[in-house]
Scaffold this motif. Structure first.
Motif, PDB file in Angstrom:
ATOM      1  N   ASP A 130       0.812  -1.220   0.000  1.00 43.19           N
ATOM      2  CA  ASP A 130       0.000   0.000   0.000  1.00 43.19           C
ATOM      3  C   ASP A 130       0.844   1.269   0.000  1.00 43.19           C
ATOM      4  OD1 ASP A 130       1.016  -0.209   2.513  1.00 43.19           O
ATOM      5  OD2 ASP A 130      -0.914  -0.100   3.556  1.00 43.19           O
ATOM      6  N   GLU A 131       2.168   1.138   0.131  1.00 44.46           N
ATOM      7  CA  GLU A 131       3.028   2.309   0.068  1.00 44.46           C
ATOM      8  C   GLU A 131       3.459   2.644  -1.354  1.00 44.46           C
ATOM      9  OE1 GLU A 131       6.388   2.337   2.580  1.00 44.46           O
ATOM     10  OE2 GLU A 131       5.286   1.914   4.423  1.00 44.46           O
ATOM     11  N   CYS A 132       3.301   1.695  -2.254  1.00 45.65           N
ATOM     12  CA  CYS A 132       3.873   1.911  -3.581  1.00 45.65           C
ATOM     13  C   CYS A 132       2.905   1.674  -4.726  1.00 45.65           C
ATOM     14  CB  CYS A 132       5.115   1.028  -3.781  1.00 45.65           C
ATOM     15  SG  CYS A 132       4.800  -0.732  -3.593  1.00 45.65           S
ATOM     16  N   PHE A 189       7.909  -2.843 -13.483  1.00 49.16           N
ATOM     17  CA  PHE A 189       7.266  -1.539 -13.533  1.00 49.16           C
ATOM     18  C   PHE A 189       7.039  -0.948 -12.149  1.00 49.16           C
ATOM     19  CE2 PHE A 189       3.433   1.036 -13.306  1.00 49.16           C
ATOM     20  CZ  PHE A 189       3.754   2.052 -14.187  1.00 49.16           C
ATOM     21  N   TYR A 190       6.448  -1.717 -11.235  1.00 51.82           N
ATOM     22  CA  TYR A 190       6.178  -1.193  -9.900  1.00 51.82           C
ATOM     23  C   TYR A 190       7.466  -0.787  -9.207  1.00 51.82           C
ATOM     24  CZ  TYR A 190       1.275  -2.600  -9.994  1.00 51.82           C
ATOM     25  OH  TYR A 190      -0.042  -2.714 -10.299  1.00 51.82           O
ATOM     26  N   PHE A 191       8.493  -1.588  -9.392  1.00 50.78           N
ATOM     27  CA  PHE A 191       9.770  -1.277  -8.756  1.00 50.78           C
ATOM     28  C   PHE A 191      10.334   0.035  -9.290  1.00 50.78           C
ATOM     29  CE2 PHE A 191      14.424  -1.498  -9.272  1.00 50.78           C
ATOM     30  CZ  PHE A 191      14.791  -1.406  -7.939  1.00 50.78           C
ATOM     31  N   GLU A 217       9.202   7.288  -7.117  1.00 45.48           N
ATOM     32  CA  GLU A 217       8.228   8.142  -6.442  1.00 45.48           C
ATOM     33  C   GLU A 217       8.606   8.366  -4.978  1.00 45.48           C
ATOM     34  OE1 GLU A 217       3.419   8.397  -5.515  1.00 45.48           O
ATOM     35  OE2 GLU A 217       4.213   6.826  -6.816  1.00 45.48           O
ATOM     36  N   MET A 218       9.072   7.320  -4.313  1.00 45.99           N
ATOM     37  CA  MET A 218       9.479   7.461  -2.910  1.00 45.99           C
ATOM     38  C   MET A 218      10.660   8.415  -2.781  1.00 45.99           C
ATOM     39  SD  MET A 218       9.017   3.458  -1.782  1.00 45.99           S
ATOM     40  CE  MET A 218       9.441   3.696  -0.062  1.00 45.99           C
ATOM     41  N   ALA A 219      11.559   8.387  -3.770  1.00 41.25           N
ATOM     42  CA  ALA A 219      12.700   9.308  -3.745  1.00 41.25           C
ATOM     43  C   ALA A 219      12.253  10.739  -4.051  1.00 41.25           C
ATOM     44  CB  ALA A 219      13.753   8.846  -4.747  1.00 41.25           C
ATOM     45  N   LEU A 220      11.285  10.902  -4.950  1.00 40.78           N
ATOM     46  CA  LEU A 220      10.786  12.239  -5.280  1.00 40.78           C
ATOM     47  C   LEU A 220      10.213  12.937  -4.050  1.00 40.78           C
ATOM     48  CD1 LEU A 220       8.977  11.657  -8.709  1.00 40.78           C
ATOM     49  CD2 LEU A 220      10.923  13.170  -8.321  1.00 40.78           C
ATOM     50  N   LYS A 221       9.501  12.197  -3.216  1.00 46.41           N
ATOM     51  CA  LYS A 221       8.872  12.781  -2.031  1.00 46.41           C
ATOM     52  C   LYS A 221       9.904  13.346  -1.061  1.00 46.41           C
ATOM     53  CE  LYS A 221       4.758   9.817  -2.194  1.00 46.41           C
ATOM     54  NZ  LYS A 221       3.998   8.724  -1.516  1.00 46.41           N
ATOM     55  N   LYS A 222      11.112  12.816  -1.106  1.00 44.43           N
ATOM     56  CA  LYS A 222      12.166  13.265  -0.193  1.00 44.43           C
ATOM     57  C   LYS A 222      12.950  14.449  -0.741  1.00 44.43           C
ATOM     58  CE  LYS A 222      12.976   8.502   1.387  1.00 44.43           C
ATOM     59  NZ  LYS A 222      13.997   7.423   1.479  1.00 44.43           N
ATOM     60  N   ASN A 223      12.762  14.776  -2.006  1.00 39.02           N
ATOM     61  CA  ASN A 223      13.627  15.776  -2.629  1.00 39.02           C
ATOM     62  C   ASN A 223      12.862  16.944  -3.235  1.00 39.02           C
ATOM     63  OD1 ASN A 223      16.563  14.566  -2.714  1.00 39.02           O
ATOM     64  ND2 ASN A 223      15.184  12.856  -3.193  1.00 39.02           N
ATOM     65  N   LEU A 224      11.671  17.209  -2.728  1.00 40.99           N
ATOM     66  CA  LEU A 224      10.883  18.318  -3.251  1.00 40.99           C
ATOM     67  C   LEU A 224      11.446  19.651  -2.767  1.00 40.99           C
ATOM     68  CD1 LEU A 224       7.280  16.888  -2.776  1.00 40.99           C
ATOM     69  CD2 LEU A 224       8.598  17.018  -4.894  1.00 40.99           C
ATOM     70  N   GLY A 251       7.923  24.949  -1.998  1.00 40.94           N
ATOM     71  CA  GLY A 251       6.894  25.478  -2.885  1.00 40.94           C
ATOM     72  C   GLY A 251       6.438  24.499  -3.945  1.00 40.94           C
ATOM     73  N   ILE A 252       7.037  23.297  -3.983  1.00 39.65           N
ATOM     74  CA  ILE A 252       6.645  22.281  -4.961  1.00 39.65           C
ATOM     75  C   ILE A 252       6.125  21.057  -4.207  1.00 39.65           C
ATOM     76  CG2 ILE A 252       7.392  20.807  -6.860  1.00 39.65           C
ATOM     77  CD1 ILE A 252       9.504  22.838  -7.541  1.00 39.65           C
ATOM     78  N   GLU A 253       4.907  20.666  -4.503  1.00 41.71           N
ATOM     79  CA  GLU A 253       4.259  19.556  -3.796  1.00 41.71           C
ATOM     80  C   GLU A 253       3.897  18.451  -4.783  1.00 41.71           C
ATOM     81  OE1 GLU A 253       0.185  18.686  -1.177  1.00 41.71           O
ATOM     82  OE2 GLU A 253       0.724  20.729  -1.792  1.00 41.71           O
ATOM     83  N   LEU A 254       4.160  17.197  -4.417  1.00 43.21           N
ATOM     84  CA  LEU A 254       3.791  16.040  -5.228  1.00 43.21           C
ATOM     85  C   LEU A 254       2.372  15.620  -4.869  1.00 43.21           C
ATOM     86  CD1 LEU A 254       4.623  13.813  -7.263  1.00 43.21           C
ATOM     87  CD2 LEU A 254       5.457  12.486  -5.305  1.00 43.21           C
ATOM     88  N   LEU A 255       1.502  15.568  -5.853  1.00 44.52           N
ATOM     89  CA  LEU A 255       0.105  15.193  -5.632  1.00 44.52           C
ATOM     90  C   LEU A 255      -0.087  13.707  -5.892  1.00 44.52           C
ATOM     91  CD1 LEU A 255      -1.583  18.212  -7.480  1.00 44.52           C
ATOM     92  CD2 LEU A 255      -0.880  18.057  -5.080  1.00 44.52           C
ATOM     93  N   ASP A 256      -1.154  13.146  -5.355  1.00 46.49           N
ATOM     94  CA  ASP A 256      -1.420  11.715  -5.509  1.00 46.49           C
ATOM     95  C   ASP A 256      -1.900  11.422  -6.928  1.00 46.49           C
ATOM     96  OD1 ASP A 256      -1.886   9.035  -5.022  1.00 46.49           O
ATOM     97  OD2 ASP A 256      -3.923   9.395  -4.295  1.00 46.49           O
TER      98      ASP A 256
END
Length: 527
Positions: free
Chosen positions: A218-220, A233-235, A241-248, A251-256
């Motif tokens: 459910d995390e990925c 593909f999932y990998f 995506e998990m790395a993107l959330k750590k490097n925003l 003023g830039i937000e990752l949406l679902d």
């Protein structure tokens, strides 16, 4: 006529190796076509020269129309009806308009081109640069942890890179190149049926297995979707995506975006990218919702193409065509991965040199942008996954780009793109749809596949949104055309509206604007 060895060397990849079965048929076809075609199998034709992408709807095959010596359009010949049709007959008629007169379509072009080109200036480049930096920084973590991402890098792609984005820089495209997949120790590559098959070896399968064991489903990915441990593909998507959330950046937000079909392998039969949505609120710019498409790809140099195993002689000329384009333009071809099952498939080929094509032909670039703008103003929009950010015209911009690539090959004479002919080039983009019966050969990524538009699309489904007529009036800057626009909009919203009928009405409207002065006086008539 060249001898057999010369023909094989020119048209067939690996003629002495795995592709030797059936080469006699290739030779016969080359001679039969008198050297005009590289290959033809079943209904597939690979052209050796630029051709118009028209389809004969009765025969079901491509009808080749070669350029003439004076670069004038030839007629379109439908052999099954034994009739000759000229889709460009109006282009051959001399204009009766005085040089001092300016048509309403010309005024529309002059007024709107600077506006729609605005996002390709400093503002758009800043947005693209910021998102690229986030993506590049986010890759550093998986590069340090996983063999799959070793030496990976970002490639700019799409309309922002081509300087063909219109209005707002709210859609970006990037490729993430995975060089490890070219390494025979980690992946086996085969070329068959016009696609690149990628067999991931045990070392990478083990890495994916360990990753899936570490992170809950459910995390990925979407709840209820059963993950395949053999499925890369999932990998690839989820670890990025998990790395993107750590490097925003601030003023830039990752949406679902997990609900998007483009994020699920089940719907990736045509190599669609992973879609990420961002909210961009930095510096002095207003808040902007961004759709960022990220595709994973295998970067192939000509030297690696030389060593690919070819499954049959049917594919030897196709691979030779890819190889020849790479060598001719000194470029890398990126096989864009479409993950299906335990085997990776790449069925779209991105030539890095192609992003420079519009830079070398600014009139074609402008024509492409205006065609997209006309589609946005006058054609219904389709919501992808019921998402407002992901809306697009019922005539995809990729299809319009295919038209322009053909036209750039077809009209070599610069005079065909100058002011006097520019209106006709714009109208011709949409005329090709009618004369190709909404099916044409893809001239962007590969020449043996087709691009098609659903001509039977229901115009009154919940995912279809009609454009606002007031925006078209504002763009024309002349309310004298309100009656004509009302007739067009009435038809578009009527129950009898079909895509074919809508395109015919749009072409008629554009020609009426072309043949009318800015004071709404009809200057002259052309068919």
């Amino acid at each position: 006529m060249e001898n057999i060895d010369e023909l094989l060397d020119k048209y067939v990849h690996n003629a002495e190796g795995n592709a030797n079965f059936g080469l006699q048929r290739v030779i016969e076809l080359i001679y039969k076509g008198q050297g005009k075609y590289i290959n033809a199998f079943s209904e597939i034709i690979v052209p050796d020269k630029p051709t118009w992408p028209y389809i004969d709807p009765d025969e079901g095959g491509f009808v080749e129309r070669k350029r003439t010596m004076d670069d004038q359009p030839e007629v379109f010949h439908n052999a099954s009806k034994d009739a000759t049709i000229s889709p460009h007959s109006d282009l051959k008629k001399k204009s009766l308009k005085r040089e001092s007169e300016i048509s309403s379509l010309r005024m529309f072009i002059d007024e709107n081109l600077p506006i729609i080109d605005n996002c390709n200036t400093e503002f758009g480049k800043t947005v693209q640069s910021d998102l690229r930096q986030i993506l590049q920084t986010s890759l550093e973590e998986p590069k340090s942890k996983y063999q799959f991402f070793k030496n990976s890098y970002v490639i700019d792609a799409g309309s922002m890179t081509e300087n063909t984005r219109i209005l707002n820089p709210d859609e970006l495209d990037f490729l993430v190149a995975l060089p490890i997949m070219c390494d025979k120790e980690y992946c086996s590559l085969y070329f068959g049926d016009g696609k690149l098959s990628i067999w991931v070896q045990d070392k990478l399968h083990k890495e994916m297995q360990e990753w899936f064991n570490k992170f809950p489903a459910d995390e990925c990915c979407d709840p209820g979707i059963e993950m395949d441990f053999q499925h890369p593909f999932y990998f690839l998507r989820s670890s990025l995506e998990m790395a993107l959330k750590k490097n925003l950046s601030l003023g830039i937000e990752l949406l679902d975006t997990k609900r998007h079909r483009a994020s699920k392998p089940l719907y990736r039969s045509t190599g669609r990218p992973s879609t990420f949505h961002f909210e961009y609120k930095v510096k002095d710019f207003e808040a902007l919702l961004l759709s960022v498409d990220v595709s994973f790809c295998v970067p192939l140099q000509p030297s690696r193409l030389d060593t690919l195993d070819v499954w049959s002689s049917d594919d030897a000329p196709r691979l030779k065509l890819i190889h020849a384009r790479c060598v001719a333009h000194d470029t890398t071809v990126c096989a864009v991965i479409n993950m299906t099952g335990s085997i990776g498939m790449a069925d779209r080929f991105h030539f890095e040199a192609d992003v420079r094509r519009f830079a070398e032909h600014d009139h074609a670039r402008q024509c492409f942008m205006l065609a997209k703008y006309v589609a946005k103003l006058f054609l219904p929009q389709k919501l992808e996954d019921d998402c407002l950010i992901c809306s697009h015209s019922i005539i995809p911009s990729y299809t319009l780009k295919t038209f322009l690539f053909y036209m750039m090959d077809y009209y070599k004479d610069p005079a065909k793109w100058e002011v006097a002919a520019f209106e006709d080039r714009l109208i011709e983009v949409f005329e090709i749809l009618i004369h190709s019966d909404f099916v044409l050969r893809d001239n962007v990524c590969y020449l043996w596949k087709t691009v098609w538009v659903d001509a039977n699309k229901n115009m009154h489904t919940s995912d279809i949104h009609f454009p606002d007529m007031t925006q078209a009036i504002d763009a024309l800057k002349n309310d004298a055309f309100n009656e004509k626009l009302s007739e067009y909009w009435d038809y578009m919203k009527s129950s009898s509206c079909s895509l074919t009928g809508l395109m015919e009405n749009l072409i008629s409207l554009l020609k009426y604007l072309r043949d009318s002065g800015t004071d709404y006086t009809v200057l002259y008539q052309r068919t």
